[in-house]
Design an enzyme around this catalytic site. Structure first.
Site, PDB file in Angstrom:
ATOM      1  N   LYS A   1       9.176  13.201 -16.835  1.00  0.00           N
ATOM      2  CA  LYS A   1       7.604  13.491 -17.526  1.00  0.00           C
ATOM      3  C   LYS A   1       7.530  12.617 -19.148  1.00  0.00           C
ATOM      4  CE  LYS A   1       6.902  18.091 -19.146  1.00  0.00           C
ATOM      5  NZ  LYS A   1       5.957  18.875 -19.818  1.00  0.00           N
TER       6      LYS A   1
ATOM      7  N   LYS B   1       7.215  16.005 -25.388  1.00  0.00           N
ATOM      8  CA  LYS B   1       7.001  15.825 -27.233  1.00  0.00           C
ATOM      9  C   LYS B   1       8.550  15.795 -27.784  1.00  0.00           C
ATOM     10  CE  LYS B   1       3.419  19.316 -26.777  1.00  0.00           C
ATOM     11  NZ  LYS B   1       4.033  20.350 -26.423  1.00  0.00           N
TER      12      LYS B   1
ATOM     13  N   LYS C   1      16.582  23.630 -18.153  1.00  0.00           N
ATOM     14  CA  LYS C   1      16.767  23.667 -19.814  1.00  0.00           C
ATOM     15  C   LYS C   1      17.856  24.200 -20.217  1.00  0.00           C
ATOM     16  CE  LYS C   1      11.999  23.414 -22.036  1.00  0.00           C
ATOM     17  NZ  LYS C   1      11.091  23.251 -22.485  1.00  0.00           N
TER      18      LYS C   1
HETATM   19  N1  AQP Z   1       3.908  14.651 -18.576  1.00  0.00           N
HETATM   20  C1  AQP Z   1       2.528  15.760 -18.722  1.00  0.00           C
HETATM   21  N2  AQP Z   1       1.651  14.804 -17.326  1.00  0.00           N
HETATM   22  C2  AQP Z   1       0.647  15.473 -17.760  1.00  0.00           C
HETATM   23  N3  AQP Z   1       0.276  17.337 -18.224  1.00  0.00           N
HETATM   24  C3  AQP Z   1       1.665  17.623 -18.901  1.00  0.00           C
HETATM   25  N4  AQP Z   1       2.068  18.504 -19.842  1.00  0.00           N
HETATM   26  C4  AQP Z   1       3.122  18.380 -20.486  1.00  0.00           C
HETATM   27  N5  AQP Z   1       3.599  17.558 -20.189  1.00  0.00           N
HETATM   28  C5  AQP Z   1       2.989  16.202 -19.069  1.00  0.00           C
HETATM   29  C6  AQP Z   1       0.799  19.568 -19.546  1.00  0.00           C
HETATM   30  O1  AQP Z   1      -0.024  19.893 -21.228  1.00  0.00           O
HETATM   31  C7  AQP Z   1       0.069  21.262 -21.178  1.00  0.00           C
HETATM   32  C8  AQP Z   1       0.654  21.596 -22.350  1.00  0.00           C
HETATM   33  O2  AQP Z   1       2.135  21.371 -22.621  1.00  0.00           O
HETATM   34  P1  AQP Z   1       2.949  22.291 -23.837  1.00  0.00           P
HETATM   35  O3  AQP Z   1       3.192  21.581 -24.564  1.00  0.00           O
HETATM   36  O4  AQP Z   1       2.438  24.271 -23.744  1.00  0.00           O
HETATM   37  O5  AQP Z   1       4.065  22.848 -22.564  1.00  0.00           O
HETATM   38  P2  AQP Z   1       5.297  21.348 -22.740  1.00  0.00           P
HETATM   39  O6  AQP Z   1       4.867  21.403 -20.782  1.00  0.00           O
HETATM   40  O7  AQP Z   1       6.823  22.328 -22.419  1.00  0.00           O
HETATM   41  O8  AQP Z   1       5.224  20.054 -22.886  1.00  0.00           O
HETATM   42  P3  AQP Z   1       5.783  18.727 -23.513  1.00  0.00           P
HETATM   43  O9  AQP Z   1       5.431  17.901 -24.127  1.00  0.00           O
HETATM   44  O10 AQP Z   1       7.007  18.206 -21.933  1.00  0.00           O
HETATM   45  O11 AQP Z   1       6.868  19.447 -24.298  1.00  0.00           O
HETATM   46  P4  AQP Z   1       7.768  20.110 -24.679  1.00  0.00           P
HETATM   47  O12 AQP Z   1       8.819  18.555 -25.217  1.00  0.00           O
HETATM   48  O13 AQP Z   1       8.404  20.606 -26.301  1.00  0.00           O
HETATM   49  O14 AQP Z   1       8.602  20.770 -24.001  1.00  0.00           O
HETATM   50  C9  AQP Z   1       0.519  21.911 -20.262  1.00  0.00           C
HETATM   51  O15 AQP Z   1      -0.663  22.682 -19.354  1.00  0.00           O
HETATM   52  C10 AQP Z   1       1.199  21.334 -18.950  1.00  0.00           C
HETATM   53  O16 AQP Z   1       1.250  20.997 -17.754  1.00  0.00           O
END
Ligand code: AQP
Length: 327
Positions: free
Chosen positions: A193, A196, A111
């Site tokens: 991965k 969101k 990031k």
């Molecule tokens: N691609 C993924 N596959 C499996 N598990 C995932 N998690 C996130 N992406 C994947 C798991 O979802 C939970 C919640 O995640 P979060 O919203 O707290 O944060 P994140 O990991 O930052 O999710 P995103 O979707 O990637 O959001 P942004 O784009 O905002 O950074 C966690 O348990 C995570 O492991």
């Protein structure tokens, strides 16, 4: 009974990566454990947020928690910022953490992208995550694979503090990762991965997507040119990712799926995956629409915050005492 804690950021629509990697476990665990599920809004502000949107997303995530089957009578469901112990313990743990270990965190490197100066929250949010977990004397943390490094940091901090301030200051937690679905990759780029915040909407399937959008995203998902449905992360990352999603939704093993689609092209395989995904998400969406605007949702979050705060206060009394803080 074991204590379980996990959270999701209210940063946008929850996708099937979040669901299959983490949220599905939340539901499975709630019958036999004491579960605490949080909407981690203080993590969301590590990057700029529109305040109105953030408030809306908090309730979206809360409604999705309930829609997937989290029962607020069995589990504690609440918003992180309603319990002040998170920020307080976050500060205490910041004083136990080293900058070196924080600079080594992969999400920080990704990031900050080598910039000279970024928001300090991006560097220190893993410590806040450690505080979220340790505040509740958590035994088990169900998360996706991408959180492994943060769980290790949480364990290191707990062990470090226990060595200095008394071995029962914190419970040392363990991560819990799914066998299939622990890391769902982006549909347009199976080497990163599913996320969101990725700009391409077709890189992910959100839990509230319309069937037509799900169909488009899956049918145009990146695969390869050899037409064989086979799990091979190195040479066929796109097909392997789709097999993981199929397996996680249906409970069929990857081997069973490979046998089922032996001799079929990607067209049949993808068409069936569309059906599997649409059918799995339909009841979630229905329940979400029933609950999103309800008073029941607000009442559950208020009740959850009171129950969480009662546990957090006890931990903070112990922590203040051990660290010699206050009178
Ligand atoms: N691609 C993924 N596959 C499996 N598990 C995932 N998690 C996130 N992406 C994947 C798991 O979802 C939970 C919640 O995640 P979060 O919203 O707290 O944060 P994140 O990991 O930052 O999710 P995103 O979707 O990637 O959001 P942004 O784009 O905002 O950074 C966690 O348990 C995570 O492991």
């Amino acid at each position: 009974m074991k204590r379980v804690f996990s959270g999701v950021q209210p940063t946008g629509n929850i996708h099937i990566g979040n669901y299959l990697g983490a949220l599905k476990q939340f539901v499975e665990l709630q019958d036999e454990n004491e579960c605490i599920y949080c909407i981690v809004d203080e993590h969301a502000i590590t990057v700029p947020q529109d305040p109105k949107e953030l408030k809306k997303h908090i309730l979206d995530v809360a409604a999705l928690y309930m829609a997937i089957g989290i029962d607020p009578k069995k589990s504690i469901v609440f918003v992180q910022s309603s319990v002040s112990g998170h920020a307080e313990l976050g500060w205490v743990l910041n004083c136990a953490a080293n900058t070196g270990e924080l600079f080594r965190m992969t999400p920080f490197k990704a990031k900050s992208q080598g910039k000279q100066s970024v928001g300090a929250g991006l560097l220190t949010y893993p410590v806040l995550m450690a505080a979220d977990i340790l505040l509740y004397d958590t035994d088990i943390v169900p998360v996706g694979n991408d959180q492994k490094q943060h769980i290790e940091l949480t364990r290191d901090l707990a062990i470090r503090v226990n060595a200095k301030y008394g071995k029962d200051t914190f419970v040392v937690p363990d991560g819990r990762f799914m066998k299939s679905g622990a890391r769902i990759m982006a549909l347009d780029d199976p080497t990163s991965k599913m996320s969101k915040s990725a700009p391409n909407d077709h890189s992910r399937i959100s839990l509230l997507d319309e069937p037509s959008k799900i169909k488009k995203s899956i049918m145009r998902a990146t695969t390869d040119s050899d037409g064989i449905v086979k799990f091979d992360i190195e040479n066929k990352p796109g097909v392997s990712n789709l097999l993981s999603i199929y397996s996680a939704f249906t409970g069929k093993t990857v081997e069973e799926l490979e046998a089922e689609y032996d001799g079929h092209g990607y067209g049949d395989f993808k068409k069936d995956l569309v059906e599997v995904t649409v059918n799995a998400l339909a009841p979630i969406k229905e329940r979400y629409n029933e609950i999103r605007e309800s008073q029941e949702l607000i009442d559950a979050l208020k009740d959850g915050a009171e129950r969480a705060d009662a546990i957090a206060r006890k931990t903070m009394e112990r922590v203040r005492d051990r660290f010699g803080l206050g009178l």
